[in-house]
Scaffold this motif. Structure first.
Motif, PDB file in Angstrom:
ATOM      1  N   LEU A 144      -8.381   4.392   7.592  1.00  0.00           N
ATOM      2  CA  LEU A 144      -8.529   3.249   8.536  1.00  0.00           C
ATOM      3  C   LEU A 144      -7.215   3.252   9.605  1.00  0.00           C
ATOM      4  CD1 LEU A 144      -9.078   0.304   6.106  1.00  0.00           C
ATOM      5  CD2 LEU A 144     -10.539   1.118   8.028  1.00  0.00           C
ATOM      6  N   ILE A 145      -6.142   3.658   9.282  1.00  0.00           N
ATOM      7  CA  ILE A 145      -5.124   3.692  10.222  1.00  0.00           C
ATOM      8  C   ILE A 145      -5.254   4.759  11.388  1.00  0.00           C
ATOM      9  CG2 ILE A 145      -2.469   4.079  10.483  1.00  0.00           C
ATOM     10  CD1 ILE A 145      -2.339   3.352   7.652  1.00  0.00           C
ATOM     11  N   ALA A 146      -5.678   5.721  10.676  1.00  0.00           N
ATOM     12  CA  ALA A 146      -6.175   6.876  11.784  1.00  0.00           C
ATOM     13  C   ALA A 146      -7.213   6.506  12.919  1.00  0.00           C
ATOM     14  CB  ALA A 146      -6.600   8.380  10.864  1.00  0.00           C
ATOM     15  N   ASP A 157      -2.424   5.913  15.735  1.00  0.00           N
ATOM     16  CA  ASP A 157      -1.827   7.168  15.184  1.00  0.00           C
ATOM     17  C   ASP A 157      -0.611   7.145  14.207  1.00  0.00           C
ATOM     18  OD1 ASP A 157      -0.137   6.363  17.235  1.00  0.00           O
ATOM     19  OD2 ASP A 157       0.232   8.333  18.013  1.00  0.00           O
ATOM     20  N   LEU A 158      -0.424   6.316  13.584  1.00  0.00           N
ATOM     21  CA  LEU A 158       0.723   5.756  12.665  1.00  0.00           C
ATOM     22  C   LEU A 158       0.420   6.478  11.446  1.00  0.00           C
ATOM     23  CD1 LEU A 158       1.528   1.986  13.100  1.00  0.00           C
ATOM     24  CD2 LEU A 158       2.708   3.841  14.034  1.00  0.00           C
ATOM     25  N   THR A 159       1.326   6.678  10.831  1.00  0.00           N
ATOM     26  CA  THR A 159       1.446   7.374   9.404  1.00  0.00           C
ATOM     27  C   THR A 159       1.495   6.369   8.467  1.00  0.00           C
ATOM     28  OG1 THR A 159       3.700   7.729   9.169  1.00  0.00           O
ATOM     29  CG2 THR A 159       2.580   9.376  10.096  1.00  0.00           C
ATOM     30  N   LEU A 160       0.962   6.582   7.378  1.00  0.00           N
ATOM     31  CA  LEU A 160       0.819   5.377   6.303  1.00  0.00           C
ATOM     32  C   LEU A 160       2.261   4.807   6.108  1.00  0.00           C
ATOM     33  CD1 LEU A 160      -0.768   3.631   4.429  1.00  0.00           C
ATOM     34  CD2 LEU A 160      -0.753   5.635   2.818  1.00  0.00           C
ATOM     35  N   ILE A 191       6.141  -0.184   6.928  1.00  0.00           N
ATOM     36  CA  ILE A 191       7.252  -0.661   7.238  1.00  0.00           C
ATOM     37  C   ILE A 191       7.008  -1.545   8.334  1.00  0.00           C
ATOM     38  CG2 ILE A 191       9.443  -0.250   8.289  1.00  0.00           C
ATOM     39  CD1 ILE A 191       9.802   2.400   6.965  1.00  0.00           C
ATOM     40  N   ILE A 192       6.287  -1.203   9.093  1.00  0.00           N
ATOM     41  CA  ILE A 192       6.017  -2.182  10.176  1.00  0.00           C
ATOM     42  C   ILE A 192       5.191  -3.460   9.633  1.00  0.00           C
ATOM     43  CG2 ILE A 192       4.236  -2.590  12.329  1.00  0.00           C
ATOM     44  CD1 ILE A 192       4.940   0.022  13.029  1.00  0.00           C
ATOM     45  N   GLN A 209      12.022   7.521  12.976  1.00  0.00           N
ATOM     46  CA  GLN A 209      10.806   8.010  13.612  1.00  0.00           C
ATOM     47  C   GLN A 209      10.228   6.659  14.444  1.00  0.00           C
ATOM     48  OE1 GLN A 209       7.953   9.065  10.733  1.00  0.00           O
ATOM     49  NE2 GLN A 209       8.964  10.897   9.872  1.00  0.00           N
ATOM     50  N   LEU A 210      10.147   5.759  13.751  1.00  0.00           N
ATOM     51  CA  LEU A 210       9.622   4.290  14.352  1.00  0.00           C
ATOM     52  C   LEU A 210      10.679   4.047  15.670  1.00  0.00           C
ATOM     53  CD1 LEU A 210       8.841   2.255  11.246  1.00  0.00           C
ATOM     54  CD2 LEU A 210       7.285   3.329  12.885  1.00  0.00           C
TER      55      LEU A 210
END
Lengths: 164, 164
Positions: free
Chosen positions: B39-41, B45-48, B53-54, B85-86
């Motif tokens: 779903l995220i992809a 382009d966030l990783t799980l 965290i977001i 990374q964020l």
DNA sequence: CCGATTTGGCGGACTTGTCAACCTTGTCGT
DNA sequence: ACGACAAGGTTGACAAGTCCGCCAAATCGG
């Protein structure tokens, strides 16, 4: 009492009240994994995935590679690699599958069964401990609930719109 | 109907009946993770872990680093790296913590909030979908059950002998 | 019976997660 | 107030998990 500890605990509780299910399960899985790794390390030198495969083979309810892989939810690649490790260490035996030549059957060697017998009581005790943390009605519902979620988690396209 | 598929499915069902709780949860977690990643992809382009965290920051119920880390069950190290990374990608902002100079506070940037707003409806829909798979009584009990298990999973020394 | 599709397993590149050592800051006992 | 200890975070080495394409075996459709 530590001042900031109290603040953090309160914040954690506040967040958890509105938490999505998937987050709760992830949090639980992390803790269970850490607990299991600690127990396994105390009584041998298996890794967690290695142990899981041995455990399922030892249940003697199925020996086909696909059935074992599916029930553990393992990735194909990871499963393949972990089985190789176990075979190299002489803990499992890889045999031909009677009806499907793509698959193989798995069996424990004597050494593999020894590892299983050593670890099983420890991990079973933990499982009992976990179950005792639940109320009777929770105990009776949790399995079917997890199973239903597991099936729902396989759906790839979610009904996005509000379908009431 | 595929012959071997049927055999495998039967074997899987047979195993699951006697499965330890921790295995069921692990299996579920794998599937949920794969579903969430897909779903995220599809919408960014966030990783799980980045998304998680977001999502927690966006809940606005706590912003201390420790509270967020604890509630996600993240390892200290993984949390630190993912936050970096964020921050590098400009999705979150790292601020001083008012009372504890070891911790920090986290806040979303405009871009971070945009990502959150884009993904939240999708993931919320999934959560609803999962909850609908449960019966009403399962729905009402599952949260407290998972919470209890989570607490029990933190115990490091299990009462090995039969303590009844 | 034969091509098309699916399922199963393997290998390699890459990403994630884990663990231990280290330093800083806060907390507790005396 | 001060020394011991715990908690938070960072880093780097390493283990585990994921993703991709590949090939072989099985199944399905004519």
């Amino acid at each position: 009492m530590p001042k900031n500890d109290k603040d953090n605990a309160a914040a954690v509780a506040r967040i958890e009240a509105a938490f999505p299910l998937s987050f709760m399960i992830h949090q639980l899985e992390m803790k269970l994994g850490a607990q299991a790794r600690a127990l396994i390390a105390k009584h041998g030198d298996l890794t967690l995935p290695q142990w899981r495969i041995i455990r399922v083979i030892g249940m003697d309810t199925a020996d086909g590679s696909t059935a074992i892989r599916k029930v553990l939810g393992f990735d194909k690649s990871q499963f393949s690699k972990t089985v190789s490790q176990l075979q190299t260490r002489g803990l499992v035996e890889v045999l031909d599958h009677p009806t499907d030549r793509r698959q193989f059957r798995l069996a424990l060697t004597d050494e593999g069964r020894a590892a299983l017998d050593r670890l099983t009581p420890e991990l079973d005790a933990r499982n009992d401990f976990l179950m005792q943390a639940l109320s009777p009605e929770e105990r009776s519902l949790i399995r079917s609930a997890l199973l239903k979620l597991s099936i729902a988690a396989e759906t790839t396209d979610i009904p996005t719109g509000s379908d009431t």
